[in-house]
Design a protein around this motif. Structure first.
Motif, PDB file in Angstrom:
ATOM      1  N   GLY A  44      -7.095   3.647  -5.902  1.00 24.80           N
ATOM      2  CA  GLY A  44      -6.129   3.101  -6.848  1.00 24.80           C
ATOM      3  C   GLY A  44      -5.182   2.113  -6.189  1.00 24.80           C
ATOM      4  N   SER A  45      -4.769   2.435  -4.960  1.00 27.18           N
ATOM      5  CA  SER A  45      -3.886   1.531  -4.223  1.00 27.18           C
ATOM      6  C   SER A  45      -4.578   0.204  -3.938  1.00 27.18           C
ATOM      7  CB  SER A  45      -3.449   2.176  -2.903  1.00 27.18           C
ATOM      8  OG  SER A  45      -2.731   3.361  -3.132  1.00 27.18           O
ATOM      9  N   LEU A  46      -5.868   0.280  -3.599  1.00 26.41           N
ATOM     10  CA  LEU A  46      -6.634  -0.941  -3.337  1.00 26.41           C
ATOM     11  C   LEU A  46      -6.725  -1.813  -4.584  1.00 26.41           C
ATOM     12  CD1 LEU A  46      -8.360  -2.559  -1.328  1.00 26.41           C
ATOM     13  CD2 LEU A  46     -10.352  -1.249  -2.127  1.00 26.41           C
ATOM     14  N   VAL A  47      -6.904  -1.189  -5.749  1.00 23.93           N
ATOM     15  CA  VAL A  47      -6.954  -1.940  -7.005  1.00 23.93           C
ATOM     16  C   VAL A  47      -5.634  -2.657  -7.254  1.00 23.93           C
ATOM     17  CG1 VAL A  47      -7.117  -1.746  -9.523  1.00 23.93           C
ATOM     18  CG2 VAL A  47      -8.678  -0.439  -8.064  1.00 23.93           C
ATOM     19  N   ILE A  48      -4.542  -1.944  -7.065  1.00 24.55           N
ATOM     20  CA  ILE A  48      -3.214  -2.517  -7.338  1.00 24.55           C
ATOM     21  C   ILE A  48      -2.873  -3.625  -6.347  1.00 24.55           C
ATOM     22  CG2 ILE A  48      -0.738  -2.022  -7.389  1.00 24.55           C
ATOM     23  CD1 ILE A  48      -1.496   0.819  -8.373  1.00 24.55           C
ATOM     24  N   VAL A  49      -3.050  -3.347  -5.057  1.00 25.80           N
ATOM     25  CA  VAL A  49      -2.725  -4.338  -4.025  1.00 25.80           C
ATOM     26  C   VAL A  49      -3.665  -5.541  -4.117  1.00 25.80           C
ATOM     27  CG1 VAL A  49      -2.596  -4.768  -1.537  1.00 25.80           C
ATOM     28  CG2 VAL A  49      -1.736  -2.615  -2.485  1.00 25.80           C
ATOM     29  N   GLY A  50      -4.942  -5.276  -4.369  1.00 27.65           N
ATOM     30  CA  GLY A  50      -5.903  -6.366  -4.500  1.00 27.65           C
ATOM     31  C   GLY A  50      -5.571  -7.275  -5.666  1.00 27.65           C
ATOM     32  N   THR A  51      -5.197  -6.673  -6.801  1.00 27.51           N
ATOM     33  CA  THR A  51      -4.828  -7.464  -7.977  1.00 27.51           C
ATOM     34  C   THR A  51      -3.582  -8.295  -7.698  1.00 27.51           C
ATOM     35  OG1 THR A  51      -5.728  -5.737  -9.429  1.00 27.51           O
ATOM     36  CG2 THR A  51      -4.254  -7.367 -10.428  1.00 27.51           C
ATOM     37  N   ALA A  53      -9.608 -15.096  -5.224  1.00 27.12           N
ATOM     38  CA  ALA A  53      -9.488 -14.333  -3.975  1.00 27.12           C
ATOM     39  C   ALA A  53     -10.767 -14.434  -3.148  1.00 27.12           C
ATOM     40  CB  ALA A  53      -9.168 -12.875  -4.292  1.00 27.12           C
ATOM     41  N   LEU A  54     -11.911 -14.332  -3.810  1.00 21.32           N
ATOM     42  CA  LEU A  54     -13.194 -14.429  -3.098  1.00 21.32           C
ATOM     43  C   LEU A  54     -13.384 -15.806  -2.475  1.00 21.32           C
ATOM     44  CD1 LEU A  54     -15.622 -12.519  -5.512  1.00 21.32           C
ATOM     45  CD2 LEU A  54     -14.722 -11.739  -3.304  1.00 21.32           C
ATOM     46  N   SER A  55     -12.864 -16.835  -3.135  1.00 25.13           N
ATOM     47  CA  SER A  55     -12.991 -18.187  -2.583  1.00 25.13           C
ATOM     48  C   SER A  55     -12.242 -18.310  -1.260  1.00 25.13           C
ATOM     49  CB  SER A  55     -12.477 -19.229  -3.584  1.00 25.13           C
ATOM     50  OG  SER A  55     -11.059 -19.194  -3.703  1.00 25.13           O
ATOM     51  N   VAL A  56     -11.102 -17.653  -1.171  1.00 28.22           N
ATOM     52  CA  VAL A  56     -10.336 -17.662   0.081  1.00 28.22           C
ATOM     53  C   VAL A  56     -11.076 -16.875   1.163  1.00 28.22           C
ATOM     54  CG1 VAL A  56      -8.189 -16.946   1.188  1.00 28.22           C
ATOM     55  CG2 VAL A  56      -8.136 -17.942  -1.103  1.00 28.22           C
ATOM     56  N   ILE A  57     -11.592 -15.702   0.780  1.00 27.39           N
ATOM     57  CA  ILE A  57     -12.333 -14.880   1.742  1.00 27.39           C
ATOM     58  C   ILE A  57     -13.554 -15.625   2.258  1.00 27.39           C
ATOM     59  CG2 ILE A  57     -13.691 -12.762   1.992  1.00 27.39           C
ATOM     60  CD1 ILE A  57     -11.815 -11.475  -0.076  1.00 27.39           C
ATOM     61  N   ALA A  58     -14.302 -16.258   1.344  1.00 26.55           N
ATOM     62  CA  ALA A  58     -15.500 -17.011   1.739  1.00 26.55           C
ATOM     63  C   ALA A  58     -15.151 -18.172   2.661  1.00 26.55           C
ATOM     64  CB  ALA A  58     -16.220 -17.524   0.494  1.00 26.55           C
ATOM     65  N   GLN A  59     -14.059 -18.864   2.358  1.00 22.08           N
ATOM     66  CA  GLN A  59     -13.635 -20.001   3.174  1.00 22.08           C
ATOM     67  C   GLN A  59     -13.287 -19.562   4.596  1.00 22.08           C
ATOM     68  OE1 GLN A  59     -13.863 -23.130   2.503  1.00 22.08           O
ATOM     69  NE2 GLN A  59     -11.958 -24.280   2.686  1.00 22.08           N
ATOM     70  N   VAL A  60     -12.532 -18.488   4.689  1.00 25.17           N
ATOM     71  CA  VAL A  60     -12.100 -17.986   6.001  1.00 25.17           C
ATOM     72  C   VAL A  60     -13.297 -17.487   6.813  1.00 25.17           C
ATOM     73  CG1 VAL A  60     -10.747 -16.214   7.193  1.00 25.17           C
ATOM     74  CG2 VAL A  60      -9.773 -17.420   5.224  1.00 25.17           C
ATOM     75  N   MET A  61     -14.167 -16.694   6.177  1.00 21.96           N
ATOM     76  CA  MET A  61     -15.321 -16.137   6.879  1.00 21.96           C
ATOM     77  C   MET A  61     -16.283 -17.230   7.333  1.00 21.96           C
ATOM     78  SD  MET A  61     -16.214 -12.633   4.784  1.00 21.96           S
ATOM     79  CE  MET A  61     -17.581 -12.300   5.897  1.00 21.96           C
ATOM     80  N   SER A  62     -16.509 -18.201   6.455  1.00 24.62           N
ATOM     81  CA  SER A  62     -17.417 -19.295   6.799  1.00 24.62           C
ATOM     82  C   SER A  62     -16.893 -20.093   7.998  1.00 24.62           C
ATOM     83  CB  SER A  62     -17.588 -20.218   5.594  1.00 24.62           C
ATOM     84  OG  SER A  62     -18.380 -21.340   5.931  1.00 24.62           O
ATOM     85  N   PHE A  63     -15.591 -20.358   7.997  1.00 29.44           N
ATOM     86  CA  PHE A  63     -15.007 -21.146   9.091  1.00 29.44           C
ATOM     87  C   PHE A  63     -15.046 -20.373  10.413  1.00 29.44           C
ATOM     88  CE2 PHE A  63     -11.483 -22.903  11.596  1.00 29.44           C
ATOM     89  CZ  PHE A  63     -11.848 -24.248  11.598  1.00 29.44           C
ATOM     90  N   LYS A  64     -14.786 -19.068  10.337  1.00 29.33           N
ATOM     91  CA  LYS A  64     -14.790 -18.259  11.567  1.00 29.33           C
ATOM     92  C   LYS A  64     -16.194 -18.071  12.128  1.00 29.33           C
ATOM     93  CE  LYS A  64     -10.522 -15.610  11.010  1.00 29.33           C
ATOM     94  NZ  LYS A  64      -9.919 -14.249  10.928  1.00 29.33           N
ATOM     95  N   LEU A  65     -17.192 -17.948  11.235  1.00 29.97           N
ATOM     96  CA  LEU A  65     -18.558 -17.678  11.680  1.00 29.97           C
ATOM     97  C   LEU A  65     -19.340 -18.945  12.034  1.00 29.97           C
ATOM     98  CD1 LEU A  65     -19.563 -14.890   9.117  1.00 29.97           C
ATOM     99  CD2 LEU A  65     -18.965 -14.591  11.527  1.00 29.97           C
ATOM    100  N   THR A  66     -19.085 -20.024  11.288  1.00 33.77           N
ATOM    101  CA  THR A  66     -19.888 -21.244  11.481  1.00 33.77           C
ATOM    102  C   THR A  66     -19.068 -22.460  11.873  1.00 33.77           C
ATOM    103  OG1 THR A  66     -19.732 -21.966   9.166  1.00 33.77           O
ATOM    104  CG2 THR A  66     -21.471 -20.372   9.710  1.00 33.77           C
ATOM    105  N   GLY A  67     -17.743 -22.359  11.727  1.00 35.07           N
ATOM    106  CA  GLY A  67     -16.905 -23.518  12.002  1.00 35.07           C
ATOM    107  C   GLY A  67     -16.901 -24.523  10.873  1.00 35.07           C
ATOM    108  N   PHE A 103       0.829  -1.207   0.000  1.00 34.66           N
ATOM    109  CA  PHE A 103       0.000   0.000   0.000  1.00 34.66           C
ATOM    110  C   PHE A 103       0.864   1.258   0.000  1.00 34.66           C
ATOM    111  CE2 PHE A 103      -3.723  -2.568   1.301  1.00 34.66           C
ATOM    112  CZ  PHE A 103      -4.682  -1.974   0.492  1.00 34.66           C
ATOM    113  N   ALA A 104       1.980   1.230   0.721  1.00 35.66           N
ATOM    114  CA  ALA A 104       2.862   2.400   0.782  1.00 35.66           C
ATOM    115  C   ALA A 104       3.439   2.715  -0.592  1.00 35.66           C
ATOM    116  CB  ALA A 104       3.989   2.156   1.792  1.00 35.66           C
TER     117      ALA A 104
END
Length: 356
Positions: free
Chosen positions: A176-183, A297-311, A136-137
């Motif tokens: 713009g930084s979010l676009v670059i770092v996210g990509t 990337a969304l698959s990783v986010i979904a996996q992490v969130m699902s495990f933290k919220l529902t186990g 980001f910097a």
């Protein structure tokens, strides 16, 4: 910038006049980068044999045989762009400078991450917070300077909607930084199978090379009713060198891989893609063009969130390509199908030139 010297000889040798054209330099830059990559590849891979890849303990068991394969092959791509830059690209162009700084800055962060993984013989590497802070910097600093001193537009437009635009002002630095770092990090997550990430990167880079030429050409941009970005055309030969380096790398990375790109490759290539999207004003379109990376990337986010919220996990394993592997699909089939999808998304992205 040797091309400028060659062009200066046009009065004595009319054939030298061709070097004034971005299209000519784009093709020459491509072939220069590709053949350099093929020449340097075997030597660099031999040097990287002391830097073997560590494999996740919780990963697919079929990956265990890949342990010890040389990593940090991303250097092959980056090094193959240096000579084309010197010969055929105007490195004084602010957009070129910004893209190079982000690409190499992210590459250095990736190298540190790779080196820590190899030296410690694990898959953890650099702290995620430190890595994101550095990314980001670098991105924010480059974008801020381009806005402040080189009139980089802070307007965001939307594909398919000609009149829907937003001027973010200095908030564009964060966007713009979010676009670059996210990509960059999405490409990093996609890099998990032999050749899986590099071909979608090549396809997306080729598409953005065309966009850079179009938005950099005032007449064409005006005809297509898209934003004109002065100097953006010079990104085309730079993108061509990166595509060439990617193809040269694929020569050695195709299944079964002789070398992996490592984070030095995936982060720098992702940073390059993000920079091209931002500097050609295709930030939102990157969601379509880089759809493979977005879904991974969304698959990783979904996996992490699902495990933290529902186990419970929504996928057998994240990122998505590992889910298909554990579901019984062969590695080669996954790779080729992802390649096909990336090409379809590129065609859809090009279609927006007339549909927006």
């Amino acid at each position: 910038m040797v091309y400028q010297w060659l062009y200066s000889l046009a009065e004595q040798y009319s054939v030298m006049n061709v070097f004034r054209y971005i299209t000519v330099r784009t093709f020459i830059s491509f072939f220069t980068g590709f053949f350099l990559c093929l020449i340097w590849g075997p030597h660099l891979i031999d040097k990287l044999k002391n830097f073997g890849q560590s494999i996740r303990d919780d990963g697919p068991q079929t990956h265990k045989k890949k342990a010890g394969t040389p990593t940090m092959g991303g250097w092959l791509i980056l090094l193959s762009t240096i000579i084309p830059m010197i010969l055929w690209i105007d490195v004084r162009n602010p957009l070129v400078i910004g893209t190079i700084l982000i690409t190499w800055g992210f590459g250095i962060i990736g190298y540190i991450d790779d080196y820590l993984k190899v030296s410690k013989k694990n898959t953890k590497g650099l702290s995620g917070k430190i890595r994101l802070f550095g990314e980001f910097a670098i991105s924010a600093a480059v974008i801020l300077v381009l806005i402040q001193y080189y009139q980089l537009s802070t307007v965001v437009s939307f594909p398919f909607f000609k009149t829907l635009t937003f001027d973010l002002g200095y908030f564009y630095v964060a966007f713009g930084s979010l676009v670059i770092v996210g990509t960059a990090n999405a490409v990093n997550l996609t890099d998990g199978l032999d050749g899986l990430a590099i071909v979608p990167v090549i396809v997306a880079t080729s598409t953005l090379a065309l966009f850079s030429y179009i938005v950099g050409h005032a007449s064409i941009a005006n005809y297509l009713q898209i934003s004109h970005v002065a100097g953006a055309g010079e990104l085309a030969p730079l993108a061509a060198a990166m595509v060439a380096g990617g193809l040269g790398f694929l020569w050695f990375n195709t299944f079964p891989a002789q070398v992996f790109m490592g984070d030095v490759g995936s982060l720098s290539l992702g940073g390059f893609l993000g920079s091209m999207a931002v500097f050609t004003k295709n930030e939102i379109l990157m969601l379509v063009l880089g759809g493979i990376f977005v879904v991974e990337a969304l698959s990783v986010i979904a996996q992490v969130m699902s495990f933290k919220l529902t186990g419970k996990r929504v996928l057998k394993m994240a990122p998505l390509h590992h889910h298909y592997e554990l579901g019984g699909m062969t590695e080669t089939k996954i790779i080729v199908r992802f390649w096909i999808i990336s090409i379809l998304l590129a065609v859809l992205s090009l279609a927006t030139l007339k549909l927006r």
